[in-house]
Design an enzyme around this catalytic site. Structure first.
Site, PDB file in Angstrom:
ATOM      1  N   TYR A   1       4.113   9.071   3.095  1.00  0.00           N
ATOM      2  CA  TYR A   1       3.744   7.660   2.978  1.00  0.00           C
ATOM      3  C   TYR A   1       4.354   7.003   1.735  1.00  0.00           C
ATOM      4  CZ  TYR A   1       0.376   8.703   6.643  1.00  0.00           C
ATOM      5  OH  TYR A   1      -0.203   9.088   7.830  1.00  0.00           O
TER       6      TYR A   1
ATOM      7  N   TYR B   1      -2.910   2.035  10.878  1.00  0.00           N
ATOM      8  CA  TYR B   1      -3.966   2.018   9.866  1.00  0.00           C
ATOM      9  C   TYR B   1      -3.480   2.378   8.469  1.00  0.00           C
ATOM     10  CZ  TYR B   1      -4.597   7.076   9.139  1.00  0.00           C
ATOM     11  OH  TYR B   1      -4.431   8.388   8.770  1.00  0.00           O
ATOM     12  N   ARG B   2      -2.340   3.018   8.331  1.00  0.00           N
ATOM     13  CA  ARG B   2      -1.723   3.255   7.026  1.00  0.00           C
ATOM     14  C   ARG B   2      -0.251   3.526   7.276  1.00  0.00           C
ATOM     15  NH1 ARG B   2      -3.831   9.349   5.367  1.00  0.00           N
ATOM     16  NH2 ARG B   2      -3.039   8.789   3.311  1.00  0.00           N
TER      17      ARG B   2
END
Length: 556
Positions: free
Chosen positions: A121, A498-499
């Site tokens: 991420y 969601y992320r």
């Protein structure tokens, strides 16, 4: 004029050149690290001196070789896209307040990390090049563990492994719920709304209870019941009185969280993991239909997973053991893996918790329910406990952190991975549609489908985590293009991501576009009100302060 794009394309940061855009937007010092936007070399050096006086010279980093650990090691774009100007590592709230004062005085943007290991991420890297990393790893105290009320209070630098070892070392009978890689930060994962695998798997919903936040102006706020002077109930009741503000500090850039209450699970009298495999590729549809009523009735108490074949295989196998060609695995290789591992195209992992009588009774219902699906095969620890994939899942479902998941990057040579996570209702038809679309698009782009569905309550997180080769720029560019298209596809179906990775934060934020982007406009208003200086994490979750939305600066 030297624009931001030309600056990055020419790799001036990596070459260690001193370049200044006409508007002061981006520059690199002689040590190779970029300067913060519109901050001169002399002003930044002055700020670094002030930071050294606060935290000590050994805890301020500005040379490019010192900043390697603050890069995105799984980056899809060139590292200079997210290169920090420096990093500072405080140990207390007082030091954080003084660091933020320096940042405000000099207009230096700050990107906060906890353990900085959010690989897939963005890792420890900031969204915007030239941002100063506020590294909270040294704030790693476990402030309290309360056995009676089953909670802990921790600082941001505490990892899941450290909390787990502390509980075991002290003889605690409390369980944590951890993210898959044990080195992740407890606070950081909760703030990013990560998920786990025990009955406490919805992390922010079920675990977070009260937090301490430092705002950009230095104000310290304790939320919920912590707003009372005595703070006696701050870790047992999260809401307090009035608006509940804790969610404002998740996936946001509105404050620096310095402490959090984390509710824990009392050790159950018994624990029994299980696995059910299914040969059919489209079995995710009936699996999901069976799981939904069982989950809502809490007969499946934990955040259980439906794991696809490649993810299951990558825990203990390499791709070249079955296929050495380019592109995704052919069907013949998939069949060989299924035979070798004695699994199907899907493996459902769940666990029972409680007394033997309770688990026996529940198991009868689960077995009868899953038996309605064609080809269901049931496995217990006695049959599969020797395998790496079973041990990996069984540990997670009892809150035991491990690093097995990162073994999956050995699937291909010199690999990395990235996360794509649309949220899907627990509906078999929708789950099958998501799986079919994502796998098809993935394989067309030349990547194996790495995926699983994690059941929350009424939702499932579809976690797609493709592996790619870090030494192939063309492959990384192709993956970034694929993810861009996957976000568009999910948005068309109203499945929100969601992320997401740093490179995709603006894209995902723009997908929440209802009513002319009312949600994004509200976030911007909150940003302007709570962080008027605009120094905290510009670009986090696609939220930009106005001063980084001008000229060649990257806003959106």
């Amino acid at each position: 004029m030297i624009t931001r794009r030309n600056f990055i394309r020419n790799s001036a940061v990596g070459a260690g050149l001193t370049l200044v855009a006409a508007n002061g937007a981006l520059a690199a010092g002689p040590d190779g690290a970029p300067l913060p936007p519109r901050v001169s070399r002399s002003a930044f050096d002055s700020a670094l001196d002030a930071l050294r006086a606060i935290v000590g010279p050994r805890n301020v980093f500005s040379d490019s070789d010192q900043l390697v650990g603050y890069n995105d090691h799984f980056a899809m774009k060139p590292p200079e896209e997210h290169a920090p100007s420096g990093a500072v590592a405080p140990t207390s709230v007082d030091q954080i307040q003084r660091v933020l004062a320096v940042a405000r005085e000099h207009g230096i943007p700050v990107w906060t990390i906890s353990t900085g290991r959010n690989l897939g991420y963005g890792g420890a890297a900031p969204r915007m090049p030239g941002t100063l990393v506020l590294d909270l790893k040294r704030m790693n105290r476990i402030i309290e563990v309360n056995e009676k009320h089953c909670y802990a209070i921790v600082e941001p630098g505490v990892s899941y492994t450290e909390l787990y070892r502390h509980l075991r070392r002290t003889g605690s009978r409390l369980w944590i719920d951890c993210a898959a890689p044990g080195w992740g930060g407890v606070v950081g994962n909760l703030l990013d709304r990560g998920v786990g695998y025990t009955p406490m798997g919805e992390h922010f919903l079920q675990q977070q209870c009260g937090m301490q936040v430092v705002l950009s102006d230095g104000t310290v706020v304790d939320t919920g019941m912590g707003g009372q002077a005595g703070q006696a109930a701050m870790s047992v009741y999260r809401y307090g009185n009035g608006p509940w503000v804790d969610g404002l500090f998740t996936q946001s850039n509105l404050g620096v969280v310095t402490r959090m209450g984390v509710q824990l699970m009392p050790q159950p009298p018994g624990y029994r993991p299980y696995m059910v495999t299914f040969a059919d590729e489209d079995a995710i549809q009936p699996i999901t239909e069976v799981v939904r009523p069982l989950k809502l009735a809490q007969l499946i108490p934990n955040a259980a997973t439906s794991t696809e074949l490649v993810w299951e295989a990558a825990v203990e196998k390499r791709k070249d053991q079955y296929y050495t060609g380019e592109g995704a695995l052919p069907d013949s290789a998939r069949r060989a893996i299924m035979d070798d591992l004695d699994v199907g195209n899907w493996s459902f992992y769940g666990a029972l918790y409680g007394t033997e009588e309770m688990m026996d009774a529940t198991w009868e219902v689960l077995r009868d329910s899953f038996s309605t699906i064609r080809g269901a095969r049931f496995f217990s620890e006695a049959e599969k406990g020797h395998t790496a994939s079973w041990q990996y899942r069984a540990k997670l479902m009892r809150g035991e952190p491990n690093m097995t998941e990162f073994g999956t990057v050995a699937w291909i040579p010199n690999a990395a991975h990235v996360g794509f996570g649309p949220v899907v209702p627990v509906d078999g038809e929708l789950a099958l549609r998501q799986y079919t679309k994502v796998r098809q698009m993935s394989e067309e782009a030349g990547f194996d489908y790495f995926g699983e569905f994690i059941v929350g309550w009424r939702d499932m997180h579809h976690i797609y985590m493709p592996a790619f080769r870090r030494d192939r720029p063309e492959e990384k560019a192709r993956l970034l293009e694929l993810l861009d298209r996957l976000i568009d596809d999910a948005t068309e179906d109203s499945f929100g991501v969601y992320r997401t990775h740093l490179d995709l934060m603006d894209k995902v934020a723009s997908s929440y576009s209802w009513n002319d982007g009312a949600l994004g406009r509200l976030n911007s208003r909150l940003k302007a009100a709570i962080d008027p200086s605009g120094i905290l994490a510009p670009g986090k979750s696609g939220i930009w302060p106005s001063q980084f939305c001008e000229g060649d600066l990257p806003c959106g």
